[in-house]
Design a protein around this motif. Structure first.
Motif, PDB file in Angstrom:
ATOM      1  N   PRO A 181       0.824  -1.213   0.000  1.00  0.00           N
ATOM      2  CA  PRO A 181       0.000   0.000   0.000  1.00  0.00           C
ATOM      3  C   PRO A 181       0.858   1.262   0.000  1.00  0.00           C
ATOM      4  N   ASN A 182       0.456   2.270  -0.768  1.00  0.00           N
ATOM      5  CA  ASN A 182       1.196   3.520  -0.811  1.00  0.00           C
ATOM      6  C   ASN A 182       0.399   4.630  -0.125  1.00  0.00           C
ATOM      7  N   ARG A 183       0.857   5.844  -0.310  1.00  0.00           N
ATOM      8  CA  ARG A 183       0.217   6.971   0.378  1.00  0.00           C
ATOM      9  C   ARG A 183      -1.270   7.066   0.027  1.00  0.00           C
ATOM     10  N   TRP A 184      -1.590   6.866  -1.265  1.00  0.00           N
ATOM     11  CA  TRP A 184      -2.986   7.034  -1.698  1.00  0.00           C
ATOM     12  C   TRP A 184      -3.863   5.906  -1.158  1.00  0.00           C
ATOM     13  N   THR A 185      -3.308   4.712  -1.005  1.00  0.00           N
ATOM     14  CA  THR A 185      -4.078   3.602  -0.447  1.00  0.00           C
ATOM     15  C   THR A 185      -4.536   3.949   0.965  1.00  0.00           C
ATOM     16  N   TYR A 186      -3.590   4.411   1.782  1.00  0.00           N
ATOM     17  CA  TYR A 186      -3.939   4.801   3.159  1.00  0.00           C
ATOM     18  C   TYR A 186      -4.892   5.991   3.159  1.00  0.00           C
ATOM     19  N   ASP A 187      -4.629   6.953   2.284  1.00  0.00           N
ATOM     20  CA  ASP A 187      -5.440   8.171   2.292  1.00  0.00           C
ATOM     21  C   ASP A 187      -6.895   7.869   1.949  1.00  0.00           C
ATOM     22  N   ILE A 188      -7.118   6.926   1.040  1.00  0.00           N
ATOM     23  CA  ILE A 188      -8.499   6.561   0.678  1.00  0.00           C
ATOM     24  C   ILE A 188      -9.236   6.018   1.900  1.00  0.00           C
ATOM     25  N   ILE A 189      -8.560   5.167   2.683  1.00  0.00           N
ATOM     26  CA  ILE A 189      -9.194   4.595   3.882  1.00  0.00           C
ATOM     27  C   ILE A 189      -9.460   5.677   4.919  1.00  0.00           C
ATOM     28  N   VAL A 190      -8.436   6.489   5.208  1.00  0.00           N
ATOM     29  CA  VAL A 190      -8.584   7.535   6.234  1.00  0.00           C
ATOM     30  C   VAL A 190      -9.674   8.526   5.812  1.00  0.00           C
ATOM     31  N   HIS A 191      -9.641   8.928   4.551  1.00  0.00           N
ATOM     32  CA  HIS A 191     -10.635   9.888   4.042  1.00  0.00           C
ATOM     33  C   HIS A 191     -12.046   9.311   4.138  1.00  0.00           C
ATOM     34  N   GLY A 192     -12.194   8.051   3.728  1.00  0.00           N
ATOM     35  CA  GLY A 192     -13.517   7.425   3.755  1.00  0.00           C
ATOM     36  C   GLY A 192     -14.064   7.279   5.161  1.00  0.00           C
ATOM     37  N   LEU A 193     -13.199   6.870   6.103  1.00  0.00           N
ATOM     38  CA  LEU A 193     -13.644   6.715   7.495  1.00  0.00           C
ATOM     39  C   LEU A 193     -14.045   8.057   8.088  1.00  0.00           C
ATOM     40  N   LYS A 245     -14.956  10.759   6.491  1.00  0.00           N
ATOM     41  CA  LYS A 245     -16.128  11.295   5.804  1.00  0.00           C
ATOM     42  C   LYS A 245     -17.410  10.636   6.289  1.00  0.00           C
ATOM     43  N   SER A 246     -17.305   9.354   6.713  1.00  0.00           N
ATOM     44  CA  SER A 246     -18.488   8.651   7.209  1.00  0.00           C
ATOM     45  C   SER A 246     -18.687   8.835   8.713  1.00  0.00           C
ATOM     46  N   GLY A 247     -17.896   9.728   9.332  1.00  0.00           N
ATOM     47  CA  GLY A 247     -18.079  10.045  10.743  1.00  0.00           C
ATOM     48  C   GLY A 247     -17.336   9.148  11.704  1.00  0.00           C
ATOM     49  N   ARG A 248     -16.513   8.233  11.206  1.00  0.00           N
ATOM     50  CA  ARG A 248     -15.765   7.306  12.087  1.00  0.00           C
ATOM     51  C   ARG A 248     -14.382   7.893  12.353  1.00  0.00           C
ATOM     52  N   ASN A 249     -14.345   9.004  13.078  1.00  0.00           N
ATOM     53  CA  ASN A 249     -13.107   9.748  13.277  1.00  0.00           C
ATOM     54  C   ASN A 249     -12.075   8.977  14.096  1.00  0.00           C
ATOM     55  N   GLU A 250     -12.528   8.207  15.107  1.00  0.00           N
ATOM     56  CA  GLU A 250     -11.583   7.456  15.931  1.00  0.00           C
ATOM     57  C   GLU A 250     -10.868   6.391  15.095  1.00  0.00           C
ATOM     58  N   ASP A 251     -11.648   5.686  14.262  1.00  0.00           N
ATOM     59  CA  ASP A 251     -11.025   4.687  13.387  1.00  0.00           C
ATOM     60  C   ASP A 251     -10.092   5.358  12.390  1.00  0.00           C
ATOM     61  N   ALA A 252     -10.509   6.516  11.905  1.00  0.00           N
ATOM     62  CA  ALA A 252      -9.672   7.243  10.939  1.00  0.00           C
ATOM     63  C   ALA A 252      -8.333   7.629  11.560  1.00  0.00           C
ATOM     64  N   LYS A 253      -8.349   8.033  12.840  1.00  0.00           N
ATOM     65  CA  LYS A 253      -7.105   8.432  13.512  1.00  0.00           C
ATOM     66  C   LYS A 253      -6.167   7.236  13.696  1.00  0.00           C
ATOM     67  N   ILE A 254      -6.748   6.071  13.983  1.00  0.00           N
ATOM     68  CA  ILE A 254      -5.922   4.855  14.128  1.00  0.00           C
ATOM     69  C   ILE A 254      -5.224   4.538  12.807  1.00  0.00           C
ATOM     70  N   TRP A 255      -5.989   4.612  11.725  1.00  0.00           N
ATOM     71  CA  TRP A 255      -5.397   4.346  10.412  1.00  0.00           C
ATOM     72  C   TRP A 255      -4.359   5.412  10.060  1.00  0.00           C
ATOM     73  N   MET A 256      -4.627   6.654  10.461  1.00  0.00           N
ATOM     74  CA  MET A 256      -3.694   7.722  10.116  1.00  0.00           C
ATOM     75  C   MET A 256      -2.377   7.563  10.882  1.00  0.00           C
ATOM     76  N   THR A 292      -8.134  15.243   2.942  1.00  0.00           N
ATOM     77  CA  THR A 292      -8.363  14.324   4.066  1.00  0.00           C
ATOM     78  C   THR A 292      -8.167  15.034   5.398  1.00  0.00           C
ATOM     79  N   GLU A 293      -7.153  15.893   5.484  1.00  0.00           N
ATOM     80  CA  GLU A 293      -6.895  16.614   6.740  1.00  0.00           C
ATOM     81  C   GLU A 293      -8.077  17.511   7.132  1.00  0.00           C
ATOM     82  N   LYS A 294      -8.792  18.025   6.146  1.00  0.00           N
ATOM     83  CA  LYS A 294      -9.939  18.884   6.447  1.00  0.00           C
ATOM     84  C   LYS A 294     -11.036  18.115   7.175  1.00  0.00           C
ATOM     85  N   TYR A 295     -11.211  16.833   6.821  1.00  0.00           N
ATOM     86  CA  TYR A 295     -12.239  16.023   7.473  1.00  0.00           C
ATOM     87  C   TYR A 295     -11.814  15.647   8.889  1.00  0.00           C
ATOM     88  N   ILE A 296     -10.519  15.478   9.115  1.00  0.00           N
ATOM     89  CA  ILE A 296     -10.041  15.056  10.442  1.00  0.00           C
ATOM     90  C   ILE A 296      -9.809  16.275  11.317  1.00  0.00           C
TER      91      ILE A 296
END
Length: 877
Positions: A834-846, A848-859, A873-877
């Motif tokens: 996985p590269n930067r965009w692979t991780y960013d898609i997951i973090v952005h999606g989480l 955006k769907s309101g799962r901020n805690e999960d997004a922070k773990i992935w980040m 992505t940073e704007k959503y977090i």
């Protein structure tokens, strides 16, 4: 010492206490009644425990436990033999060795040679001495053993000298020719071995069983499969076929990726004489399947042969474990090992244990690595050099550098040859927890034994010495490297120069470079490169230019990048053009490069510096000097115009010379350059003219023009060009496929254009399938997104890469983040990183769907990998 609950439950003994140890000694060493079973546990690596108690471990006693285990693999007699071989010469050594009254046999000679096989010189001396002893004659096996050692050390000339000396000793022809075949085969010269074999057959002589198999194996290693099969037939005719033959045949099939034939061959062996079958062919096939990423098939094969009840699986189990570890499937490997130990009583060999331990340590799973060491000791496995290095790494990871240093200082007692990984662990641990002085001492000792530290390690130590003001030590280190002929000493010094340049200390690096020159120890290519780039960044083009000329005078050819760096720097200086022509004059006067090549470098450099007019002047100067510009010169001038957005001159130049150069490369440069200048009309017209001139555009031409059309929203033209590309026989590249999928995710207009074009003209099957994928990705085709189905469909259209997986992941995230997260794991399992965009898609999606805690773990994991989230992505977090 507070032991973990895990350790407290265990009952097996790792190191037994010495007989003289008293209860008082035990109490000093370990603070609990059961802790004598474990002289160290990872949980107790730090002296402060959960309840605040502090335990002091007696280091010398703890070191003695490890030493006792390490010494168990030593042979005092062999140690004395090698001590004599290292310290004595000639008749003195012969007399000392004769004093042992050795009854030389093939097994004994092989055992002694394999005892210190890395010490080539001592092994050769013993081999020579043994061959001169009355009553002993070297066998095929002993010759093969010494040849293997010499071959691994890449001393082919020495091997040929040895064979020539063997010829002079007057052995019988059969023995001589057999030895020659073995020697050339092991040296990686099977064609020479075949010629010797042919000469033998012409004289009515033949190889023995051992030599036939060595020759056959060498042919397989050199990919001469037809010749290997011929030798196999000769082996069968002579009745020499055995389990070794089967193993080599299996290796040949696997190297050719003939896995189906390999399985058939195994089953045919089961139907025949099972006495000739051992576990090696099974292991070879399992290993090859794993290397080809067919793990499921390999697993089924293991299960199938295990159910037959034959004792064939020990080797296969070991190979399976090792390949799982290499593929990053450590947990699966550990689970498999535990299962087979419990059910089949399987005991891995020492090498498999070492592989697992090193991998566990790399993943910071220190307690599990400790358990593995305990298991080895309990099963009374003799440690080898890899095990001892693993213990050093373990102690460093466990936060016990003092004990690691004690063992390191005693390494000669048990013959430890410290490897790269252990040195890195030890040096970096000492830097972090002890001092730069101690790390420097270990580094200096390591270099005496041929260890070349990586650039990062060297930079860390150098910077640590700088930070602590240890300038004398740093000077001592540099002089030590220069004075003690460490191979390669220039490499070490230039690593240091590179480290200085990388931290902006270019002047200091230049002083060291000057010192090297005055000592007639020329800087290496990498040193020159770092200094030239460093001075260019400091806008010191005069020094950079001087170094560029000096570099060539010392026999190094600068890269195109170096020429560009220097010329760009010179052009930025005051009187830049004067500096430019001065450097060109020096370059031509030195005659270090060919005249055309020098002109090419300056045409290219002027273009990179934003001076296309200088490129043209150099080009014209080339003509005035009687040189006819080559295709390369014309391409460089054309690129110079294109890089500097001089479209008119580029078109004029191209039209003038395109008829002269009916070469796809010249046309490709023009088309790609125009696409990067956002000139699709010109690029399209030239591509049409290319076809008129019976030249097929390259894949890159199609890629750049299709991408430009898509970026401009001219989707009809992009699709038409794709269809044309397929018709002329060019494959759809991953790049093109990913561009279409990306735009499908952005807009539905692409699919509308595809539908519209499909009604007007016949699309190729690949175009149609790709259009269907575009419809699915854009949401125009309704239905559930079955990732496995569409991944298979993508593979029918173009090769899948990590960017394709990112597109699939992004599309899947629209349907739900649980599906996306599962597919992220699938990406890894399929061997993609996985590269930067692979991780960013997951973090952005989480997010955006309101799962901020999960997004922070992935980040957090994303940041640990060195990737930063995008601004969106940073704007959503």
């Amino acid at each position: 010492m507070m032991l973990t609950l895990r350790c407290a439950r265990r009952t097996r003994v790792f190191f037994s206490l010495p007989p003289s140890s008293s209860t008082k000694t035990t109490a000093i060493l370990f603070s609990t009644a059961v802790s004598h079973r474990y002289p160290i546990s990872p949980a107790s690596a730090k002296t402060s425990t959960g309840n605040g108690s502090i335990t002091e471990v007696h280091n010398s006693n703890l070191v003695s436990y490890f030493k006792e285990w390490f010494m168990s693999q030593r042979n005092p007699l062999y140690d004395r033999i090698f001590e004599i071989l290292r310290t004595q010469e000639g008749s003195s050594a012969d007399l000392a060795l004769s004093g042992f009254n050795l009854h030389l046999t093939e097994p004994l000679v092989l055992a002694i040679l394999n005892y210190e096989k890395k010490d080539i010189l001592s092994c050769l001396k013993f081999f020579d001495w043994a061959g001169r002893q009355p009553g002993f004659f070297h066998t095929r096996a002993t010759f093969y053993s010494i040849f293997r050692m010499i071959s691994k050390a890449k001393l082919t000339n020495l091997m040929l000298d040895l064979l020539q000396n063997f010829k002079k000793q007057g052995f019988d022809k059969v023995a001589y020719y057999n030895t020659l075949v073995i020697g050339y085969a092991v040296a990686g010269k099977p064609e020479t071995a075949l010629r010797v074999f042919g000469n033998m057959r012409f004289q009515g002589l033949d190889l023995d069983e051992f030599s036939y198999h060595v020759l056959m194996n060498s042919l397989v290693e050199d990919k001469c499969y037809d010749f290997a099969e011929s030798v196999a037939k000769e082996i069968r005719l002579r009745g020499f076929q055995n389990h070794i033959t089967h193993s080599i045949i299996m290796k040949s099939l696997c190297k050719q990726n003939e896995f189906d034939r390999g399985e058939e061959y195994l089953r045919s062996l089961l139907e025949g004489n099972r006495a000739d079958l051992n576990g090696a062919p099974v292991a070879i096939l399992v290993g090859a399947l794993c290397k080809n990423r067919q793990f499921e098939r390999a697993s089924l094969l293991i299960d199938e042969f295990q159910k037959l009840g034959l004792n064939l699986m020990q080797n296969a189990y070991g190979v399976w474990i090792e390949e799982l570890v290499k593929a990053g499937k450590l947990d699966i490997a550990l689970g498999f090992l535990k299962d087979k130990q419990g059910v089949d009583g399987y005991i891995p060999n020492i090498f498999r244990y070492n592989t697992l331990i090193h991998k566990l340590l790399r993943e910071n799973r220190v307690e599990e690595a400790y358990d593995m060491l305990v298991d080895m000791k309990e099963r009374e496995l003799l440690p080898n050099n890899g095990t001892m290095n693993a213990v050093l790494c373990f102690l460093c990871k466990a936060g016990l550098p003092d004990i690691a240093v004690d063992l390191y200082n005693s390494r000669r007692e048990f013959g430890l040859s410290v490897n790269f990984m252990a040195y890195n662990y030890l040096i970096n641990t000492l830097l972090g927890e002890v001092s730069a002085n101690e790390a420097y001492r270990v580094l200096r000792n390591s270099m005496e034994h041929g260890y070349l530290p990586g650039g990062k390690t060297f930079s860390i130590i150098a910077n640590a010495l700088y930070r602590e003001g240890k300038l004398d030590e740093l000077k001592e280190l540099v002089l030590f490297v220069l004075d003690h002929n460490i191979v390669p000493n220039r490499y070490i010094c230039n690593k240091f120069i590179s480290a200085l340049c990388s931290v902006g200390r270019v002047e200091e690096g230049y002083l060291l470079h000057d010192l090297l020159n005055r000592m007639s120890k020329l800087s290496h290519r990498s040193g020159y490169s770092c200094l030239i780039i460093g001075f260019s960044k400091l806008n010191r083009g005069d020094i950079a230019g001087r170094l560029l000329i000096e570099m060539q005078e010392n026999g190094y050819t600068p890269s195109k990048r170096l020429f560009r760096e220097v010329i760009c720097c010179l052009c930025k200086m005051e009187n830049g053009e004067k500096q430019f022509w001065g450097l060109l004059e020096m370059q031509l006067a030195r005659n270090c490069l060919s005249i055309p090549r020098s002109f090419h470098a300056f045409i290219d450099g002027a273009g990179a510096a934003g001076k296309p007019e200088l490129s043209l002047q150099v080009y014209e100067l080339m003509r005035r000097n009687g040189l006819i510009p080559t295709l390369r010169a014309d391409i460089l001038l054309l690129r110079s115009y294109l890089k500097n957005q001089n479209t008119a001159h580029a078109l004029q130049f191209f039209c003038e010379f395109c008829k002269r150069w009916r070469n796809r490369r010249f046309w490709r440069v023009m088309i790609v350059g125009l696409c990067k200048l956002n000139e699709p009309e010109y690029a399209s017209k030239i591509m049409e003219n290319m076809r008129v001139n019976n030249l097929t555009p390259s894949v890159e031409c199609y890629e750049e023009l299709i991408k430009l059309y898509c970026d401009l929203g001219q989707y009809h033209k992009a699709i038409y060009l794709l269809n044309d590309m397929i018709i002329v026989g060019r494959p759809v590249s991953s790049f093109i496929g990913n561009v279409f999928l990306l735009h499908a995710l952005r807009t539905k207009k692409l699919y509308d254009a595809w539908v519209s074009l499909s009604l007007k003209q016949n699309l190729t099957p690949v175009s149609w399938m790709l259009g269907h994928l575009v419809g699915v990705f854009s949401g125009c085709v309704p239905g559930r997104f079955d990732v496995k189905y569409y991944e298979a469909l993508v593979r029918q259209c173009f090769p899948v890469d990590i960017y394709t997986n990112n597109m699939l992941l992004r599309r899947l995230s629209i349907d739900g983040m649980e599906l996306a997260c599962n597919f992220f794991n699938t990406i890894r399992e399929n061997g993609y990183e996985p590269n930067r965009w692979t991780y960013d898609i997951i973090v952005h999606g989480l997010a955006k769907s309101g799962r901020n805690e999960d997004a922070k773990i992935w980040m957090e994991e994303m940041l640990c990998k060195g990737y930063d989230p995008t601004d969106a992505t940073e704007k959503y977090i």
